[in-house]
Write an enzyme that holds these catalytic residues in place. Structure first.
Site, short mmCIF file in Angstrom:
data_model
loop_
_atom_site.label_atom_id
_atom_site.label_comp_id
_atom_site.label_asym_id
_atom_site.label_seq_id
_atom_site.Cartn_x
_atom_site.Cartn_y
_atom_site.Cartn_z
N THR A 168 0.81 -1.31 -0.07
CA THR A 168 -0.06 0.08 0.01
C THR A 168 0.92 1.33 -0.11
OG1 THR A 168 -0.06 -0.25 2.38
CG2 THR A 168 -1.98 -0.99 1.04
N GLU A 169 2.10 1.22 0.21
CA GLU A 169 3.04 2.47 0.04
C GLU A 169 2.81 3.43 -1.01
OE1 GLU A 169 5.38 -1.02 2.06
OE2 GLU A 169 4.04 -0.89 0.03
N VAL A 170 2.68 2.71 -2.24
CA VAL A 170 2.35 3.75 -3.15
C VAL A 170 1.26 4.66 -3.08
CG1 VAL A 170 1.03 2.29 -4.83
CG2 VAL A 170 2.46 3.89 -5.95
#
Length: 248
Positions: free
Chosen positions: A125-127
């Site tokens: 989910t970082e992006v």
């Protein structure tokens, strides 16, 4: 003064030490305290001659939601934890029965064997908050299928346990994860401590090359991203449960 309950519970059975991430109120987010407690528990297992292997599991519906945005660990400390799992002279087996996100996937990548129930799901989910899976790439990229990593790093899509096993993130996926792990743990109990340590050293060599070559660069890259205006917007939006400004 009220004594704080540990965030990592420890149990032992027939040579297997089970370390349980036990902070369900924040979905086992990787806080500085949890990372520190897990590192200490692993160090204790390394010194304990009665421990043949370690199982890393969790309470609640989430194995780990990734970094605790309110109380994150020092990035060097987190790199140290990942390297500690990779270099521990005893096998570390991840047992997952729920959601895994972001930094939690780094823990899976560092483990020697990773198993999940079919109900588990995964996402980088970082992006979606304006950063990248930088530090966790150290154990993950040497082990994951490159095309799968490209897709899931870039889209943040959720994927299931079967797909996670196909991509190399997991060793195995099964409806009953404990039944699937039973022969694995039995095999570890039959293996000699010296044989396990030597075999793990062979298997970990390629991953450790990535740590030696890239750790400093990825820590600096991660720090730069987290300090950016886009990341501040992304983290604020996440905490406020709204879409960040860039969503189309």
């Amino acid at each position: 003064m009220t004594q704080r309950l540990p965030l990592v519970a420890t149990a032992h059975e027939r040579g297997i030490a089970t370390l349980t991430l036990d902070s369900p109120d924040n979905r086992n987010a990787l806080s500085a305290r949890l990372v520190g407690e897990l590192a200490q528990a692993l160090a204790d297992c390394a010194k304990d001659e009665s421990v043949r292997a370690v199982v890393l599991t969790h309470t609640g519906s989430t194995f780990s939601a990734g970094a605790d945005l309110k109380a994150p660990p020092n990035p060097y400390t987190f790199v140290g934890l990942l390297r500690q799992i990779v270099t521990l002279p005893k096998p570390v087996v991840a047992r997952v029965t729920g959601h895994v996100r972001a930094g939690g996937l780094g823990l899976l990548g560092a483990c020697d064997i990773a198993a999940a129930a079919s109900v588990a799901d995964f996402a980088f989910t970082e992006v979606r908050i304006g950063v990248a899976p930088a530090v966790i790439s150290l154990p993950l990229l040497p082990r994951m299928d490159p095309r799968a990593a490209e897709r899931y790093y870039l889209t943040g899509e959720r994927f299931d346990a079967t797909e996670a096993a196909r991509t190399g993130l997991l060793t195995l996926a099964a409806d009953d994860v404990d039944a699937a792990l039973a022969p694995v743990l039995d095999g570890l109990r039959k293996a000699s401590p010296q044989g396990l340590a030597a075999s793990k050293e062979l298997l970990a060599a390629r991953v450790l090359e990535a740590f030696d070559r890239d750790a400093e660069d990825l820590v600096q890259r991660s720090a730069s991203l987290f300090a950016s205006a886009e990341a501040r917007e992304g983290m604020t939006a996440f905490l406020e449960r709204r879409d960040p400004a860039w969503v189309l």
